[in-house]
Design a protein around this motif. Structure first.
Motif, PDB file in Angstrom:
ATOM      1  N   GLN A 103       2.644   7.809   3.065  1.00 45.73           N
ATOM      2  CA  GLN A 103       3.302   9.102   2.908  1.00 45.73           C
ATOM      3  C   GLN A 103       3.754   9.566   4.282  1.00 45.73           C
ATOM      4  OE1 GLN A 103       1.275  11.799   0.329  1.00 45.73           O
ATOM      5  NE2 GLN A 103       2.834  13.385   0.532  1.00 45.73           N
ATOM      6  N   SER A 132       8.341   2.200  -5.851  1.00 47.12           N
ATOM      7  CA  SER A 132       8.511   3.572  -6.337  1.00 47.12           C
ATOM      8  C   SER A 132       9.933   3.914  -6.777  1.00 47.12           C
ATOM      9  CB  SER A 132       8.099   4.573  -5.249  1.00 47.12           C
ATOM     10  OG  SER A 132       6.790   4.311  -4.810  1.00 47.12           O
ATOM     11  N   ASP A 172       0.822  -1.215   0.000  1.00 44.11           N
ATOM     12  CA  ASP A 172       0.000   0.000   0.000  1.00 44.11           C
ATOM     13  C   ASP A 172       0.853   1.262   0.000  1.00 44.11           C
ATOM     14  OD1 ASP A 172      -2.199  -1.564   0.050  1.00 44.11           O
ATOM     15  OD2 ASP A 172      -2.481  -1.435   2.238  1.00 44.11           O
ATOM     16  N   ASP A 173       0.312   2.304  -0.634  1.00 48.30           N
ATOM     17  CA  ASP A 173       0.993   3.599  -0.609  1.00 48.30           C
ATOM     18  C   ASP A 173       0.977   4.179   0.801  1.00 48.30           C
ATOM     19  OD1 ASP A 173       1.603   3.582  -3.214  1.00 48.30           O
ATOM     20  OD2 ASP A 173       0.245   5.178  -3.836  1.00 48.30           O
ATOM     21  N   ASN A 188       5.554  12.831  -1.689  1.00 45.95           N
ATOM     22  CA  ASN A 188       4.877  11.889  -2.582  1.00 45.95           C
ATOM     23  C   ASN A 188       4.402  10.688  -1.784  1.00 45.95           C
ATOM     24  OD1 ASN A 188       5.878  12.760  -5.537  1.00 45.95           O
ATOM     25  ND2 ASN A 188       7.577  12.936  -4.094  1.00 45.95           N
ATOM     26  N   ALA A 189       3.290  10.095  -2.232  1.00 48.62           N
ATOM     27  CA  ALA A 189       2.932   8.786  -1.689  1.00 48.62           C
ATOM     28  C   ALA A 189       3.870   7.779  -2.339  1.00 48.62           C
ATOM     29  CB  ALA A 189       1.478   8.462  -2.032  1.00 48.62           C
ATOM     30  N   PHE A 190       4.304   6.789  -1.563  1.00 47.44           N
ATOM     31  CA  PHE A 190       5.255   5.833  -2.134  1.00 47.44           C
ATOM     32  C   PHE A 190       4.930   4.424  -1.677  1.00 47.44           C
ATOM     33  CE2 PHE A 190       7.730   5.121   1.733  1.00 47.44           C
ATOM     34  CZ  PHE A 190       7.446   6.266   2.477  1.00 47.44           C
ATOM     35  N   ASN A 191       5.447   3.451  -2.423  1.00 46.45           N
ATOM     36  CA  ASN A 191       5.370   2.038  -2.043  1.00 46.45           C
ATOM     37  C   ASN A 191       6.681   1.381  -2.467  1.00 46.45           C
ATOM     38  OD1 ASN A 191       5.200   0.932  -4.771  1.00 46.45           O
ATOM     39  ND2 ASN A 191       3.202   1.945  -4.850  1.00 46.45           N
TER      40      ASN A 191
END
Ligand SMILES: Nc1ncnc2c1ncn2[C@@H]1O[C@H](COP(=O)(O)OP(=O)(O)OP(=O)(O)O)[C@@H](O)[C@H]1O
Ligand SMILES: [Mg+2]
Lengths: 247, 292
Positions: free
Chosen positions: B122, B219, B119-120, B213-216
């Protein structure tokens, strides 16, 4: 003949493919100039690397005043007083001449001693002092060689390995570079010189070593090697047979 | 319109500062070891997750957390060098290290999936959402803080490289490895330290990236392609070039976004191709990237 500073015995070395040095044995007398000659690909540079520690021989021994060099790192060998000026230009081209000289004393921890050595080296090579602020890459080939010599003297070495110092230089510059080698010897260093210009190299040297195909073909005094008929024909273009040379 | 443009430029410069830091790490590693560290992007994401754990589990502020994540990433870098890179020698070395660092990237990505899931997320802090109003613009504090930290670290890296003995040995190794060995520089140690430093700076890049940024775990790949474009544009192995190219590319991207957000990334790479057509060595690259 004076005592041997460096002794090689049955040295076998290569780059992972076949062996380039196939059992090299000879001695380098202390405080003399010994010149190694031989055709391209004979293994002269490989020999120099095997002494300075850049390349680890597979077999044989290399001893400096009785102490074994094989298995030691270039840094450890440097600490024992052996310094190499390699065949290809080895200055750090983006750094100034002064930074290059300074790096010659890299293994010295005492900054005051480094400063003292820089002064001593500049006294030996006054031109180099004039170039101190220039970027090393901007100097001519002959100038770079002199800076490399100066850098090599930073540690006041006992043995200096010079690999074709005159490569690519005009005859006039060649003379000044070889004069510098002679001067370093006069100041007490033992010199092992590889010289493509065999005649000039041997005339300058006390001892000569002829290498061919990874083995030593002949050793003797510089004059003996220079006047050896077979060698004259093979490596010196035959013209030397009568021994009389201009200039 | 002009206001929007200026805003975009300021944004680009601020983001560019952080990218510069990551790109300098990558270009340093290339310069000294002659390798492209494909794992650099995933390492940035690892840095982001470390910050994430520190802030959500231990409630440590993101910037304070850097005091922990930077040294941790340094150690991870040294370990990666020791375990994977050190042994590679010979003529195929450069291409081998591409594969090996790609494998390292996959391993790290796998571990991140295992630990954090897909899941993303942040990074959150007061300054990731609040803005400051200057010269008529609203700038998120995180951009300003991130830029300041990045600039300080770039200056610190510069001083390290140009004012210290270690830095001198790093530059010497970059210019001529054999000559460096002949003056007594232990190039393997220099390489390990450089790799460690190059990875350590991803801690900062990761924190900033994760806060903006949202990351997983996946990324990192987009990041590595941008970083590669930046260091190629700057001239491989050139530190000043990496700085200039980061700011240039991110500003360009930010400006193009005003008109056509979907084009921004395409323009980013188009600019790379265009510059290389005119100047194949990049901004500050020399004819040969390094001495043979
Ligand atoms: N780094 C290397 N890797 C693999 N083989 C090498 C390497 N360096 C030299 N060789 C090979 O080793 C042999 C001897 O090379 P070396 O450089 O020692 O000769 P040399 O006597 O110094 O010749 P020159 O007069 O041209 O300098 C050559 O066949 C060369 O191709
Ligand atoms: Mg040679």
């Amino acid at each position: 003949m004076s005592e041997a500073a460096l002794a090689l015995d049955g040295v076998v070395a290569g780059y992972g493919g076949g062996d380039v040095l196939r059992g090299v044995t000879f001695e380098v007398p202390a405080n003399q100039i010994t010149c190694v000659v031989g055709p391209n690909g004979a293994g002269k540079s490989t020999l120099m690397k095997a002494i300075s520690g850049l390349l680890k021989p597979r077999l044989g021994t290399v001893t400096l005043n009785g102490e074994k060099l094989i298995g030691k790192s270039p840094r450890q060998i440097l600490k024992l007083g052996v310094v190499q000026v390699p065949q290809n230009h080895s200055l750090f081209k983006d750094m100034t001449v002064r930074e290059n000289i300074d790096l010659g004393g890299y293994i010295l921890s005492d900054r005051a001693q480094v400063a003292k050595r820089i002064d001593a080296v500049f006294d030996l090579f006054p031109q180099v002092r004039d170039w101190a602020g220039q970027r090393a890459g901007e100097l001519s080939g002959g100038q770079q060689r002199l800076v490399e010599f100066a850098r090599a003297l930073m540690l006041d070495p006992a043995l200096i390995l010079l690999d074709e110092p005159s490569m690519g230089l005009s005859p006039l510059v060649l003379r000044s570079v070889l004069d510098a080698a002679r001067q370093m010897n006069a100041n007490g260093a033992t010199i092992l010189l590889v010289e493509q210009n065999a005649r000039a190299g041997l005339k300058l040297s006390h001892r000569g070593v002829v290498m061919e195909n990874g083995v030593v073909r002949l050793t003797g005094t510089g004059t003996e090697v220079l006047n050896h008929p077979e060698i004259g024909e093979l490596y010196l273009g035959g013209a030397v047979k009568n021994g009389a040379q201009p200039g | 319109m002009a206001r929007e443009l200026i805003h975009a430029i300021v944004d680009g410069i601020l983001t560019g500062g952080v990218y510069a830091l990551m790109a300098v790490g990558l270009t340093l590693i290339f310069g000294v070891l002659d390798i492209i560290n494909i794992a650099q992007g995933v390492l940035v994401i690892l840095g982001a997750y470390l910050s994430y754990s520190l802030s959500t589990r231990a409630h440590i502020d993101l910037f304070t957390g850097l005091l922990i994540t930077i040294p941790v990433m340094f150690i991870i870098g040294v370990v990666i060098h020791w375990a994977f890179i050190r042994r590679l020698r010979g003529t195929e070395r450069t291409s081998m290290t591409l594969l090996v660092t790609y494998a390292v990237a996959l391993i790290i990505e796998g571990v991140l999936y295992k630990v954090y899931g897909a899941d993303d997320v942040q990074l959150q802090a007061s300054y990731t959402t609040s803005s400051v109003h200057i010269f008529g613009f609203y700038l998120p504090w995180i951009f300003i803080y991130g830029f300041i930290v990045a600039v300080c670290l770039v200056v610190a890296l510069y001083l390290l490289l140009y004012r210290t003995r270690l830095g001198r040995s790093v530059r010497a190794t970059m210019q001529d490895e054999n000559a460096a060995r002949l003056v007594g520089i232990e190039v393997n140690r220099v390489a390990a330290l450089t790799f460690g430093i190059g990875v350590a700076v991803t801690a900062v890049g990761g924190m900033f990236f994760g806060a903006t940024n949202a990351f997983n775990p996946n990324s990192g790949y987009d990041l590595i392609s941008r970083l590669l474009a930046i260091i190629i544009l700057g001239g491989l192995g050139s530190i000043g070039g990496a700085l200039a190219a980061s700011v240039f590319m991110l500003t360009l991207e930010s400006v193009v976004t005003i008109w056509q957000p979907t084009w921004a990334i395409a323009v980013f790479y188009a600019a790379l191709v265009l510059v290389l057509l005119i100047r194949p060595t990049g901004f500050l690259g020399r004819k040969a990237v390094r001495a043979q």
